[in-house]
Write a protein that holds these residues in place. Structure first.
Motif: not given
Length: 783
Positions: A239, A399, A738
């Motif tokens: 992330g 995201a 993402g």
């Protein structure tokens, strides 16, 4: 016949034996252009082998640097070869040989910091023939079987080659005995030993990629620092788009689908878990410990920190689930089948007519794969109840949208994927020396056997054999006592591959003199990758929990302890902390049904959804279960297309055993062939797409067979892949949360953003920032 040659300045005028069959595979100075020499020995390999052979032959007196430079042909001071060049070559060869377990000792006060200026006669180098190589091992027959099982259990990457080479070294004693003597000795020691099968049946499941090359390198590096020092590395957390510097005291390593390091993070003063494939670059040892490092090491030394216990506790928390929740979904008829396997088997809640929406009650783990399915299906699937699921999917899609708005086009030009690191200098020297010991122990082996055993190409085998043939022990009169290869090797690749390999002759080796036969004919000590690979493979076999393999698992445990007793102390310490457990990626419970079908040797019918979201029903003959990290595939003979296919278990929506339909002959034949990592099939009209994999997902790009790629400084990986349809790339980006961004074509990137925004609109308004994964950044979660 062994070759002897005085050192001359004319070139490698080797004496060799005539080739088998009454002719020589060679060339002459007057050969046509197509037949002129285009194959050569690897000078670095021959030089290192010659250094080792010359020092072994000169024991126990040893040689000074000046004598080594004067004797060993590849160091000879002619032309533009300078003293500084010799120093660089010699020190590099010395370090490489020592790293491979060849103990070059110095009689005197060695000081490499003087760059060779003075002191040539202050000390002498020597290799003790008695200390060279593996100690003699006699492995019982049941442990040989366990070793073979461990070798069969793994496939792909450097690990399988390392296991195969380690197995060859460990069983070299048995290989050097005549077949009749081996059988008699085994029968005497164990009445069942004479029943060792020549070939084992293929296992029902295979692990693809025990660890990739970089992870094996990391494991080898950590072996020197586990619980004894601090290390530093560049890490890419999930992330995050930027890599971070981490300092930690390693406590243990283990496998839970991927390989993890458990360590005490010095900057956070807390235990953390790191995925090894998210470490970018090298792991470096911190040589100047500060107070925080000393404090942790003291706590380990006095027992306040128990590394094995902490490692077990941390790894046990790495299950695939973020939590469980019962949710209510409503899905349009065209996507309902995707979610039916997740639903409770309630005909009222999970069935409907073809044109009606379907209501489903789902018990979900809220794992990323499930969130990805929801993200792709929105708005055709609606979350009727499940506040936490809604919040997590919203954050997932936010995201995705953010990554596609912020992600830059790569500044560097894409190029062909980087090659494996298995042919660095140390790996090549280790392979060639291992080959020499194997050929000596067995009395010779067919070329096809060498190709398979060392997992090399014909061109590399040709080069390795030429390198052996150009290696020698040089005496005080500067005569070379050369290693000899029979049949004589051709000096063109075409003749080697088209003629010699076609005949597949037995390759034999003659080592010069009793001392070199006794030493170079002995297998090298296991290198760190070999030792770790075979120990990990044995740990995996022990952890398999298959009741049918209980005797083999017991033998594997005994062999593991036997190997740990002969490896260096730091590798033994790492092996003691290895924790291998297999996590199932089988969210629908198909694996148990397929194992029964494999045992019963019958077909199954399945409903399969491919990467283009097309669903088909087909009858297949199961061959093997392939475990590739977090993914599990069924390798099967598909009767519908009459060919081999690999089916991802997570995409098998329905599975029905067919006990009255026996396996086909094609499936039985396929079972005898080695398993390969599933690859994305390509067609001429496939669409080229450029994808950016975030640092935390860079390793996942391999599954898409990159055509070209470039690595960013932050650890991100940009790849060009060929896909059947651009919609595959759009779905991949939506599923990734993402981690995967579509860069080109721009219209596909725009489609990802539009789909994400439609999904967010379907979820309605709501704040996602307050919802976290249970344990997301706390103890037991990968930071």
């Amino acid at each position: 016949m062994v070759g002897y040659r005085h050192r001359s300045r004319g070139g490698p005028d080797r004496i060799g034996a005539e080739g088998q069959g009454g002719f020589v595979y060679g060339t002459t100075p007057h050969a046509p252009e197509a037949e002129r020499q285009d194959a050569f020995a690897d000078t670095g390999v021959s030089r290192a082998l010659s250094l080792a052979a010359t020092l072994i032959d000169a024991a126990p007196v040893g040689l000074s640097k000046a004598e080594i430079r004067e004797r060993v042909e590849h160091y000879r001071p002619e032309g533009e070869t300078s003293r500084e060049a010799f120093e660089q070559q010699f020190n590099r060869d010395k370090r490489t040989l020592r790293r491979l377990g060849i103990d070059i000792t110095s009689l005197g006060s060695e000081d490499e910091g003087r760059d060779g200026h003075g002191g040539d006669h202050d000390f002498r180098y020597v290799i003790d023939p008695e200390a060279h190589g593996l100690p003699p091992l006699r492995i019982p027959a049941d442990e040989v079987i366990a070793l073979r099982h461990a070798e069969l259990l793994w496939s792909g990457t450097r690990a399988q080659a390392a296991i195969r080479q380690a197995a060859g070294a460990l069983t070299a004693l048995q290989a050097s005995e005549p077949a009749g003597d081996r059988a008699a000795a085994a029968a005497t020691a164990d009445p069942e030993a004479a029943q060792v099968p020549g070939a084992l049946p293929p296992p029902a499941s295979v692990r693809l990629g025990l660890a990739d090359d970089h992870v094996l390198d990391h494991l080898g590096t950590l072996a020197d620092s586990l619980t004894t020092a601090a290390v530093a590395f560049t890490y890419s957390p999930r992330g995050r788009h930027r890599a971070q510097q981490r300092r930690t005291v390693p406590l243990g390593v283990g496998s839970r689908g991927g390989w993890y390091l458990v360590g005490h993070d010095l900057d956070r003063d807390a235990v953390r878990v790191y995925r090894l494939d998210r470490i970018r670059g090298d792991i470096t040892r911190l040589t100047a410990p500060d107070d925080s490092i000393r404090t942790v090491l003291e706590q380990i030394a006095d027992g306040r920190i128990d590394p094995p216990q902490v490692t077990r506790e941390q790894l046990e928390t790495l299950g695939p689930a973020h939590g469980t929740e019962t949710v209510e979904l409503e899905a349009d008829a065209d996507v309902a089948a995707t979610f039916l396997p997740h639903a409770r088997h309630d005909p009222v809640s999970s069935e409907a007519s073809h044109d009606e929406a379907v209501r489903l009650t789902v018990e979900t783990t809220l794992h990323d794969s499930f969130l990805g399915k929801i993200a792709v299906a929105l708005p055709r699937v609606r979350v009727l109840s499940g506040e936490r699921l809604t919040a997590l999917v919203r954050r997932h899609l936010e995201a995705v949208r953010r990554a596609h708005r912020d992600s830059p086009v790569p500044a560097e030009e894409l190029r062909a994927p980087r090659t494996s690191t298995t042919n660095d200098a140390g790996a090549k020297i280790a392979r060639v020396m291992s080959m020499a010991a194997y050929l000596h122990a067995t009395g010779g082996a067919r070329a096809s056997d060498l190709l398979e055993r060392y997992s090399i190409t014909p061109r590399q085998l040709h080069r390795d054999l030429l390198s052996l043939q150009q290696s020698a022990a040089f005496d005080s009169a500067q005569f070379g006592h050369y290693i000899d290869i029979d049949p004589e090797l051709p000096l063109t690749r075409r003749v080697f591959e088209k003629q010699l390999l076609a005949e597949d002759p037995v390759i034999r080796i003659a080592l010069p003199g009793p001392r070199l036969q006794d030493t170079l004919g002995r297998p090298l000590r296991l290198t760190a990758p070999q030792a770790l690979s075979v120990l990990i493979a044995l740990e995996g076999l022990i952890a398999s929990q298959d009741p049918d393999t209980e005797p083999v698992r017991q033998a594997a445990a005994r062999l593991r302890d036997r190997i740990r007793a002969i490896v260096p102390a730091e590798l033994d310490a790492t092996a003691a902390e290895l924790s291998v457990a297999w996590q199932s990626a089988d969210e629908f419970g198909h694996e148990a049904v397929l194992r029964k079908a494999l045992d019963g040797e019958h077909a199954v019918e399945l409903l399969y959804e491919d990467v283009q979201n097309r669903r088909t029903r087909r009858v297949v003959d199961p061959v093997t279960l392939l475990h590739d990290g977090a993914r599990t595939y069924l390798r099967a003979w598909c009767r519908s297309v009459e060919g081999e296919r690999n089916f991802l278990l997570g995409r098998v929506l329905d599975l029905t055993p067919m006990p009255d339909t026996p396996l086909s002959d094609q499936a039985r034949a396929l079972a005898t062939e080695p398993a390969r990592r599933p690859e994305v099939p390509r067609r001429r009209d496939d669409e080229l797409v450029i994808l950016r994999f975030a640092p935390s997902a860079a390793a996942d790009a391999d599954a898409w067979a990159p055509v070209r790629e470039v690595w960013g400084e932050d650890g991100a990986r940009t790849v060009e892949v060929a896909l059947r349809s651009g919609s595959i790339a759009v779905d991949l980006a939506l599923r990734s949360g993402g981690d995967v961004t579509v860069l080109q074509p721009e219209e596909l990137a725009g489609e990802v953003v539009r789909r994400a925004e439609r999904g967010l609109a379907a979820l309605g308004d709501g704040a996602s920032s307050s919802v976290e994964y249970p344990g997301g950044q706390t103890k037991g979660r990968t930071p």
